[in-house]
Scaffold this active site. Sequence first.
Site, PDB file in Angstrom:
ATOM      1  N   VAL A  60      -2.963   0.431   8.874  1.00 37.51           N
ATOM      2  CA  VAL A  60      -3.626   0.907   8.189  1.00 37.51           C
ATOM      3  C   VAL A  60      -4.683   1.121   9.883  1.00 37.51           C
ATOM      4  O   VAL A  60      -5.395   1.871   9.990  1.00 37.51           O
ATOM      5  CB  VAL A  60      -4.169  -0.237   7.216  1.00 37.51           C
ATOM      6  CG1 VAL A  60      -3.908  -0.339   6.725  1.00 37.51           C
ATOM      7  CG2 VAL A  60      -4.948  -1.250   7.947  1.00 37.51           C
ATOM      8  N   TYR A  61      -4.100   0.057  10.912  1.00 41.83           N
ATOM      9  CA  TYR A  61      -5.896   0.811  12.372  1.00 41.83           C
ATOM     10  C   TYR A  61      -5.169   1.421  12.632  1.00 41.83           C
ATOM     11  O   TYR A  61      -4.123   2.480  13.165  1.00 41.83           O
ATOM     12  CB  TYR A  61      -5.108  -1.038  13.162  1.00 41.83           C
ATOM     13  CG  TYR A  61      -5.595  -2.235  13.047  1.00 41.83           C
ATOM     14  CD1 TYR A  61      -5.898  -2.062  11.809  1.00 41.83           C
ATOM     15  CD2 TYR A  61      -4.599  -2.620  13.360  1.00 41.83           C
ATOM     16  CE1 TYR A  61      -6.404  -3.461  11.379  1.00 41.83           C
ATOM     17  CE2 TYR A  61      -5.180  -4.270  13.266  1.00 41.83           C
ATOM     18  CZ  TYR A  61      -6.049  -4.636  12.282  1.00 41.83           C
ATOM     19  OH  TYR A  61      -6.240  -5.834  11.456  1.00 41.83           O
ATOM     20  N   SER A  62      -5.963   2.738  12.775  1.00 49.27           N
ATOM     21  CA  SER A  62      -5.795   4.165  13.511  1.00 49.27           C
ATOM     22  C   SER A  62      -5.497   4.807  12.341  1.00 49.27           C
ATOM     23  O   SER A  62      -4.481   5.866  13.064  1.00 49.27           O
ATOM     24  CB  SER A  62      -6.163   3.959  14.520  1.00 49.27           C
ATOM     25  OG  SER A  62      -7.329   2.921  15.428  1.00 49.27           O
ATOM     26  N   LYS A  88       0.761  -6.110   9.403  1.00 51.41           N
ATOM     27  CA  LYS A  88       0.000  -5.913   8.172  1.00 51.41           C
ATOM     28  C   LYS A  88       0.693  -5.254   7.715  1.00 51.41           C
ATOM     29  O   LYS A  88       0.500  -4.235   7.515  1.00 51.41           O
ATOM     30  CB  LYS A  88      -1.365  -6.838   8.175  1.00 51.41           C
ATOM     31  CG  LYS A  88      -1.660  -7.599   9.609  1.00 51.41           C
ATOM     32  CD  LYS A  88      -2.968  -8.169   8.913  1.00 51.41           C
ATOM     33  CE  LYS A  88      -3.589  -8.900  10.261  1.00 51.41           C
ATOM     34  NZ  LYS A  88      -3.797  -7.494  11.429  1.00 51.41           N
TER      35      LYS A  88
END
Length: 323
Positions: A60-62, A88
């Site tokens: 989900v990061y960026s 993750k």
Amino acid sequence: MRYTKLGTTGLDVSALALGCMTFGEPDRGNHPWSLPEEESRPIIKQALEAGITFFDTANVYSDGSSEEIVGRALRDFADRDAVVIATKVHGVMRPGPNGRGLSRKAILTEIDHSLRRLGTDYVDLYQIHRWDPHTPIEETLEALHDVVKAGKARYIGASSMYAWQFSKAVYLQREHGWTRFVTMQDHYNLLNREEEREMLPLCADLGVGTLPWSPLARGKLTRDWDAITERSQTDEFGKTLYVQQADRAVADAVARVAEARGVPRAQVALAWVSSNPVVTAPIVGARTGKHLEDAVASLDIELTADERAELESPYVPHPVVGF
């Protein structure tokens, strides 16, 4: 750089993990403060040159661009067999009813997308980012076991949940012969020590290594209390974490100890986290080379009993936050 075992596994990791939420195209996802690729690559290279081998990101990061940036940098600057890549699964990745969570469909879909973005055949550590109350935990655990048996992950870990939930999951893994969690990535720093009550003792008993996120309390422990940064102004999640005015006394204690030693506050706050024997490697974010230098230097600091008492005595109980 110092190296240590990942929990009770045979895997060696650097005593610091580079948190890669900092890296990502600012126009993707909800992290406008993240660094674009051309600014991220020098920091990743500097981390490798400092001996850091452990890199932690998430799908989900960026909106996936963190994995892309990290994957390309590690391909260009490192030997894949010499680094440990963690990512993750759990958060929202696409619209629709199956675009998030820890169902079998979501896990088996997202591991393939993460591997594609990272440009690798496997990740070393695959972690559930949060507990999914909408999916039977047995379904999640068996899917993770299958990811490992398929060779797409070497180890699995968990993050940010109640101790009873983690205990239940590990019990079920033992009962069914499924691959066990070897790490817990949890919220732990001088401003939030609630994990000392149950989660850290549980991890110590199980032989599970911990990877604290936000060990510097989103920078609150590194600067004057009322100072603001670009990230502090736009990090909506971070704004929910450190809101008690009583925490200021802890930050002031960090400042005093750091001034007496003649070192930056970040080194003192990180040294305190690393000194806990249950901690395998704090996850440190770095937006500048100086941030990275301070993180590495913290490993050489041994706090005295008096310093620890000064840092810890102002602490007051907190509600559980971060998940």
